[in-house]
Design a protein around this motif. Structure first.
Motif, PDB file in Angstrom:
ATOM      1  N   THR A   1      24.800   6.523  48.105  1.00 27.18           N
ATOM      2  CA  THR A   1      25.470   6.394  49.397  1.00 27.18           C
ATOM      3  C   THR A   1      26.131   7.708  49.787  1.00 27.18           C
ATOM      4  N   GLN A   2      26.803   8.343  48.844  1.00 29.14           N
ATOM      5  CA  GLN A   2      27.442   9.630  49.119  1.00 29.14           C
ATOM      6  C   GLN A   2      26.420  10.676  49.546  1.00 29.14           C
ATOM      7  N   ALA A   3      25.280  10.722  48.865  1.00 29.99           N
ATOM      8  CA  ALA A   3      24.239  11.695  49.217  1.00 29.99           C
ATOM      9  C   ALA A   3      23.674  11.405  50.606  1.00 29.99           C
ATOM     10  N   ASN A   4      23.525  10.133  50.960  1.00 30.63           N
ATOM     11  CA  ASN A   4      23.051   9.776  52.300  1.00 30.63           C
ATOM     12  C   ASN A   4      24.055  10.180  53.377  1.00 30.63           C
ATOM     13  N   VAL A   5      25.334   9.951  53.120  1.00 32.41           N
ATOM     14  CA  VAL A   5      26.371  10.330  54.082  1.00 32.41           C
ATOM     15  C   VAL A   5      26.400  11.849  54.235  1.00 32.41           C
ATOM     16  N   PHE A   6      26.278  12.573  53.135  1.00 31.19           N
ATOM     17  CA  PHE A   6      26.221  14.039  53.183  1.00 31.19           C
ATOM     18  C   PHE A   6      25.057  14.490  54.057  1.00 31.19           C
ATOM     19  N   ALA A   7      23.879  13.932  53.814  1.00 31.05           N
ATOM     20  CA  ALA A   7      22.679  14.321  54.569  1.00 31.05           C
ATOM     21  C   ALA A   7      22.847  14.016  56.052  1.00 31.05           C
ATOM     22  N   ALA A   8      23.332  12.831  56.365  1.00 30.09           N
ATOM     23  CA  ALA A   8      23.515  12.461  57.773  1.00 30.09           C
ATOM     24  C   ALA A   8      24.532  13.368  58.452  1.00 30.09           C
ATOM     25  N   SER A   9      25.604  13.692  57.752  1.00 26.98           N
ATOM     26  CA  SER A   9      26.638  14.562  58.318  1.00 26.98           C
ATOM     27  C   SER A   9      26.129  15.982  58.504  1.00 26.98           C
ATOM     28  N   LEU A  10      25.323  16.452  57.589  1.00 30.74           N
ATOM     29  CA  LEU A  10      24.757  17.798  57.682  1.00 30.74           C
ATOM     30  C   LEU A  10      23.772  17.902  58.845  1.00 30.74           C
ATOM     31  N   LEU A  11      22.874  16.930  58.952  1.00 25.80           N
ATOM     32  CA  LEU A  11      21.817  16.983  59.959  1.00 25.80           C
ATOM     33  C   LEU A  11      22.248  16.471  61.329  1.00 25.80           C
ATOM     34  N   MET A  12      23.243  15.593  61.350  1.00 28.78           N
ATOM     35  CA  MET A  12      23.699  14.991  62.605  1.00 28.78           C
ATOM     36  C   MET A  12      25.221  15.035  62.672  1.00 28.78           C
ATOM     37  N   PRO A  13      25.795  16.237  62.826  1.00 26.68           N
ATOM     38  CA  PRO A  13      27.260  16.344  62.844  1.00 26.68           C
ATOM     39  C   PRO A  13      27.876  15.381  63.859  1.00 26.68           C
ATOM     40  N   GLU A  14      28.978  14.788  63.470  1.00 27.83           N
ATOM     41  CA  GLU A  14      29.587  13.704  64.254  1.00 27.83           C
ATOM     42  C   GLU A  14      29.788  14.055  65.725  1.00 27.83           C
ATOM     43  N   ASP A  15      30.441  15.169  66.027  1.00 24.39           N
ATOM     44  CA  ASP A  15      30.732  15.502  67.428  1.00 24.39           C
ATOM     45  C   ASP A  15      29.453  15.703  68.238  1.00 24.39           C
ATOM     46  N   PHE A  16      28.490  16.410  67.658  1.00 23.19           N
ATOM     47  CA  PHE A  16      27.220  16.646  68.357  1.00 23.19           C
ATOM     48  C   PHE A  16      26.449  15.342  68.523  1.00 23.19           C
ATOM     49  N   PHE A  17      26.497  14.497  67.482  1.00 26.86           N
ATOM     50  CA  PHE A  17      25.776  13.225  67.563  1.00 26.86           C
ATOM     51  C   PHE A  17      26.381  12.333  68.643  1.00 26.86           C
ATOM     52  N   LYS A  18      27.700  12.269  68.682  1.00 29.13           N
ATOM     53  CA  LYS A  18      28.360  11.431  69.698  1.00 29.13           C
ATOM     54  C   LYS A  18      28.033  11.913  71.108  1.00 29.13           C
ATOM     55  N   ALA A  19      27.998  13.226  71.303  1.00 34.39           N
ATOM     56  CA  ALA A  19      27.656  13.772  72.619  1.00 34.39           C
ATOM     57  C   ALA A  19      26.216  13.420  72.989  1.00 34.39           C
TER      58      ALA A  19
END
Length: 93
Positions: A43-61
């Motif tokens: 789960t931690q590795a998946n969250v890391f990957a998602a955060s790296l590839l889809m940064p929260e602020d950019f993803f929300k925009a």
């Protein structure tokens, strides 16, 4: 046998294991993780990957422009539509 988008997420996931689990101080024994396994490390590795590839602020925009068009979001971030959908769920969108 997988797409470039899936491969990008897999590479980011494995980097997550490296940075989060293998570089920890005091790590003296080897660790192993298996595909499809569901545990805290995965789960931690998946969250890391998602955060790296889809940064929260950019993803929300991007989400505010595309909504639930998973294909459009996946195109923007170079991930699979499913990865974009999961990222939106995790971010509460």
């Amino acid at each position: 046998m997988t797409s470039n988008r899936r491969d990008r997420f897999t590479i980011a996931h494995e980097l997550g294991h490296y940075f989060l689990h293998y570089l920890q101080p005091g790590m003296t024994t080897p660790k192993s993780f298996w595909r499809g396994e569901s545990n805290r490390g995965e789960t931690q590795a998946n969250v890391f990957a998602a955060s790296l590839l889809m940064p929260e602020d950019f993803f929300k925009a991007a989400f505010s422009r595309c909504g639930r068009d998973w294909w459009a979001l996946s195109q923007i971030f170079g991930v699979s539509p499913r990865a974009a959908e999961v990222r939106a769920q995790v971010l509460g969108l």
